[in-house]
Design an enzyme around this catalytic site. Structure first.
Site, PDB file in Angstrom:
ATOM      1  N   GLN A  11      26.003  63.658  73.280  1.00  0.00           N
ATOM      2  CA  GLN A  11      26.654  64.650  73.459  1.00  0.00           C
ATOM      3  C   GLN A  11      27.252  65.717  72.431  1.00  0.00           C
ATOM      4  O   GLN A  11      27.442  66.524  71.718  1.00  0.00           O
ATOM      5  CB  GLN A  11      28.455  64.372  74.133  1.00  0.00           C
ATOM      6  CG  GLN A  11      28.447  63.976  75.633  1.00  0.00           C
ATOM      7  CD  GLN A  11      29.804  63.566  76.093  1.00  0.00           C
ATOM      8  OE1 GLN A  11      30.380  64.450  76.171  1.00  0.00           O
ATOM      9  NE2 GLN A  11      30.092  62.860  75.411  1.00  0.00           N
ATOM     10  N   LYS A  27      31.537  49.060  66.828  1.00  0.00           N
ATOM     11  CA  LYS A  27      31.820  49.629  66.600  1.00  0.00           C
ATOM     12  C   LYS A  27      32.552  49.442  65.361  1.00  0.00           C
ATOM     13  O   LYS A  27      32.169  49.926  64.607  1.00  0.00           O
ATOM     14  CB  LYS A  27      32.289  51.235  67.271  1.00  0.00           C
ATOM     15  CG  LYS A  27      31.578  51.293  68.231  1.00  0.00           C
ATOM     16  CD  LYS A  27      30.424  52.445  68.170  1.00  0.00           C
ATOM     17  CE  LYS A  27      30.827  53.762  67.667  1.00  0.00           C
ATOM     18  NZ  LYS A  27      29.602  54.634  66.954  1.00  0.00           N
ATOM     19  N   TYR A  73      32.351  46.820  73.068  1.00  0.00           N
ATOM     20  CA  TYR A  73      31.817  48.006  72.464  1.00  0.00           C
ATOM     21  C   TYR A  73      32.549  48.349  71.131  1.00  0.00           C
ATOM     22  O   TYR A  73      31.709  48.270  70.549  1.00  0.00           O
ATOM     23  CB  TYR A  73      32.565  49.601  73.613  1.00  0.00           C
ATOM     24  CG  TYR A  73      31.555  50.242  73.167  1.00  0.00           C
ATOM     25  CD1 TYR A  73      30.604  51.461  72.438  1.00  0.00           C
ATOM     26  CD2 TYR A  73      33.560  51.625  72.990  1.00  0.00           C
ATOM     27  CE1 TYR A  73      30.901  52.275  71.959  1.00  0.00           C
ATOM     28  CE2 TYR A  73      33.598  53.067  72.052  1.00  0.00           C
ATOM     29  CZ  TYR A  73      32.197  53.162  72.186  1.00  0.00           C
ATOM     30  OH  TYR A  73      32.194  54.079  71.463  1.00  0.00           O
TER      31      TYR A  73
HETATM   32  N1  LIG Z   1      31.577  59.127  74.519  1.00  0.00           N
HETATM   33  C1  LIG Z   1      33.140  58.729  74.108  1.00  0.00           C
HETATM   34  O1  LIG Z   1      34.197  58.550  75.120  1.00  0.00           O
HETATM   35  C2  LIG Z   1      33.039  58.502  72.399  1.00  0.00           C
HETATM   36  C3  LIG Z   1      34.896  57.713  71.834  1.00  0.00           C
HETATM   37  C4  LIG Z   1      35.152  57.544  70.594  1.00  0.00           C
HETATM   38  C5  LIG Z   1      33.744  57.496  69.792  1.00  0.00           C
HETATM   39  N2  LIG Z   1      32.478  58.072  70.420  1.00  0.00           N
HETATM   40  C6  LIG Z   1      31.718  58.261  69.630  1.00  0.00           C
HETATM   41  O2  LIG Z   1      31.010  59.331  68.766  1.00  0.00           O
HETATM   42  C7  LIG Z   1      29.472  59.674  68.571  1.00  0.00           C
HETATM   43  C8  LIG Z   1      28.925  60.668  69.348  1.00  0.00           C
HETATM   44  O3  LIG Z   1      29.182  59.806  71.172  1.00  0.00           O
HETATM   45  P1  LIG Z   1      28.390  60.209  71.852  1.00  0.00           P
HETATM   46  O4  LIG Z   1      29.777  60.433  73.314  1.00  0.00           O
HETATM   47  O5  LIG Z   1      27.830  61.586  71.585  1.00  0.00           O
HETATM   48  O6  LIG Z   1      27.631  59.099  72.777  1.00  0.00           O
HETATM   49  P2  LIG Z   1      26.719  59.774  73.634  1.00  0.00           P
HETATM   50  O7  LIG Z   1      26.680  61.330  74.424  1.00  0.00           O
HETATM   51  O8  LIG Z   1      26.886  57.667  74.491  1.00  0.00           O
HETATM   52  O9  LIG Z   1      25.380  59.952  72.953  1.00  0.00           O
HETATM   53  C9  LIG Z   1      24.791  58.764  72.039  1.00  0.00           C
HETATM   54  C10 LIG Z   1      23.310  59.403  72.156  1.00  0.00           C
HETATM   55  O10 LIG Z   1      22.535  58.053  71.315  1.00  0.00           O
HETATM   56  C11 LIG Z   1      21.902  57.210  71.766  1.00  0.00           C
HETATM   57  N3  LIG Z   1      21.012  56.258  71.657  1.00  0.00           N
HETATM   58  C12 LIG Z   1      21.623  55.126  72.306  1.00  0.00           C
HETATM   59  N4  LIG Z   1      21.305  54.002  72.056  1.00  0.00           N
HETATM   60  C13 LIG Z   1      19.730  54.576  71.006  1.00  0.00           C
HETATM   61  C14 LIG Z   1      18.904  53.572  70.460  1.00  0.00           C
HETATM   62  N5  LIG Z   1      18.757  52.957  70.477  1.00  0.00           N
HETATM   63  N6  LIG Z   1      18.329  54.563  69.539  1.00  0.00           N
HETATM   64  C15 LIG Z   1      18.104  55.997  69.115  1.00  0.00           C
HETATM   65  N7  LIG Z   1      19.698  56.686  70.376  1.00  0.00           N
HETATM   66  C16 LIG Z   1      20.173  55.502  71.193  1.00  0.00           C
HETATM   67  C17 LIG Z   1      21.618  57.941  73.524  1.00  0.00           C
HETATM   68  O11 LIG Z   1      20.381  57.971  73.865  1.00  0.00           O
HETATM   69  P3  LIG Z   1      20.226  58.006  75.808  1.00  0.00           P
HETATM   70  O12 LIG Z   1      20.548  59.247  75.948  1.00  0.00           O
HETATM   71  O13 LIG Z   1      19.105  58.001  75.655  1.00  0.00           O
HETATM   72  O14 LIG Z   1      20.666  56.806  75.997  1.00  0.00           O
HETATM   73  C18 LIG Z   1      22.682  59.108  73.199  1.00  0.00           C
HETATM   74  O15 LIG Z   1      21.478  60.600  73.317  1.00  0.00           O
HETATM   75  C19 LIG Z   1      29.461  57.672  69.043  1.00  0.00           C
HETATM   76  O16 LIG Z   1      28.955  56.940  67.874  1.00  0.00           O
HETATM   77  C20 LIG Z   1      30.210  57.329  69.746  1.00  0.00           C
HETATM   78  O17 LIG Z   1      30.429  55.849  69.781  1.00  0.00           O
HETATM   79  C21 LIG Z   1      32.548  58.124  71.930  1.00  0.00           C
END
Ligand SMILES: NC(=O)c1ccc[n+]([C@@H]2O[C@H](COP(=O)([O-])OP(=O)(O)OC[C@H]3O[C@@H](n4cnc5c(N)ncnc54)[C@H](OP(=O)(O)O)[C@@H]3O)[C@@H](O)[C@H]2O)c1
Length: 287
Positions: free
Chosen positions: A14, A131, A127
């Protein structure tokens, strides 16, 4: 000034997707999704960074499957803790700046006022633990870094609550949504825009102001209120409020996970808007 090389990991996610679109105005962007750089592969991380020699690394990749992490603990730690540690080591070697995103789930949710950066952490699930370990590894590495904790990330693509509610609304007449967990929904594009604005401040400014920051909009919502706001005035589906106890999940979640972004605002002079404003802008966007 020469345009910095900016490496973005997790470019299919995202926030990563939005960064890959926004950052080319700020430098030469190399945006790699999981197929191009798998963060489980420590050697691949090192060789990619050493070949590119970026001035800025934005780690938008993460293991974000909160419930599955309870089973896949090792994988969650490899991606959320070990990979950031390696990125931090490489960042330090290069004299670059590392951006990392972290989460409200580092807290146990027992507070009743918004969490500041120095509030004691106590994750309730794997998780959150993984983190937090990533945050700590980066801080211990001594590299120039900005770790941005955010919460409840959504957008018009990827896997998120907004798209789930929309899909279920098309399928059902009635939805039940948890109404006793409090947090702040944040639009992935707003997070990426804020990151781009920070990058625009330049590597030396960033190195000077590095550290841990909360990056979150203002206001507070429950999942129920967020669902209501997503669906607007539509009469169908009917929304029923339920408690966390009525919706058991493998991972425990904090009841109150509101972050205050006051430090970010004081330091950089801007912040994310109220969550309702971000949601309105997201719903008005085409993609
Ligand atoms: N989503 C939330 O509600 C939330 C809340 C608080 C903080 N955050 C933090 O914000 C940041 C961005 O999150 P987001 O919402 O953009 O998450 P996201 O949509 O789940 O995107 C994470 C990306 O990381 C990729 N990924 C997973 N395993 C991987 C690996 N081994 N090597 C390379 N890439 C890999 C995933 O690929 P695939 O699509 O192939 O799995 C996905 O494209 C993260 O650090 C997350 O912890 C997110």
């Amino acid at each position: 000034m020469t345009r910095p090389t900016i490496l973005v990991t997790g470019a299919g996610g995202q926030v990563g997707y939005e960064l890959a679109r926004l950052l080319p105005g700020h430098g030469k962007v190399v945006a790699l999704d999981r197929s191009a750089l798998d963060l489980v592969d420590a050697d691949a991380i090192r060789s990619t960074v050493r070949a590119l020699r970026p001035q800025i690394i934005v780690n938008a990749a993460a293991y974000t499957a909160v419930d599955r992490a309870e089973e896949e603990t090792e994988l969650a730690f490899a991606i959320n803790a070990r990979a950031p540690e390696i990125l931090a080591e490489e960042t330090r070697r290069l004299g670059a700046v590392l951006f990392q995103y972290s989460t409200d789930y580092v807290f146990d949710g027992k507070a009743s006022t918004p969490y500041a950066e120095e509030a004691p952490t106590a994750p309730l699930n794997v998780y959150g633990e993984s983190k937090l370990a990533g945050e700590q590894a980066i801080a211990a590495s001594g590299c120039a870094s900005l770790t941005l904790r955010t919460s409840w990330v959504y957008g018009l693509r990827g896997r998120n609550f907004l798209l789930t509610i929309r899909r279920l609304a098309a399928e059902r007449d009635e939805l039940t949504v948890v109404a006793d967990q409090f947090g702040v929904p944040n639009w992935a594009r707003a997070i990426a825009l804020a990151t781009a604005r920070l990058i625009g401040l330049g590597p030396s400014y960033l190195a000077e102001h590095g550290g841990l920051y909360h990056l979150s909009g203002s206001g507070v919502a429950t999942w129920f209120e967020f669902a209501r706001a997503i669906l607007g005035s539509a009469e169908r589906p009917r929304l029923n409020a339920i408690t966390t106890a009525e919706y058991p999940t493998p991972a425990r979640r904090p009841a109150y996970a509101v972050l205050t972004a006051a430090k970010f605002g004081r330091t950089f002079g801007f912040g994310l808007p109220d969550w309702r404003v971000m949601l309105r802008d997201c719903l008005a966007a085409r993609e």
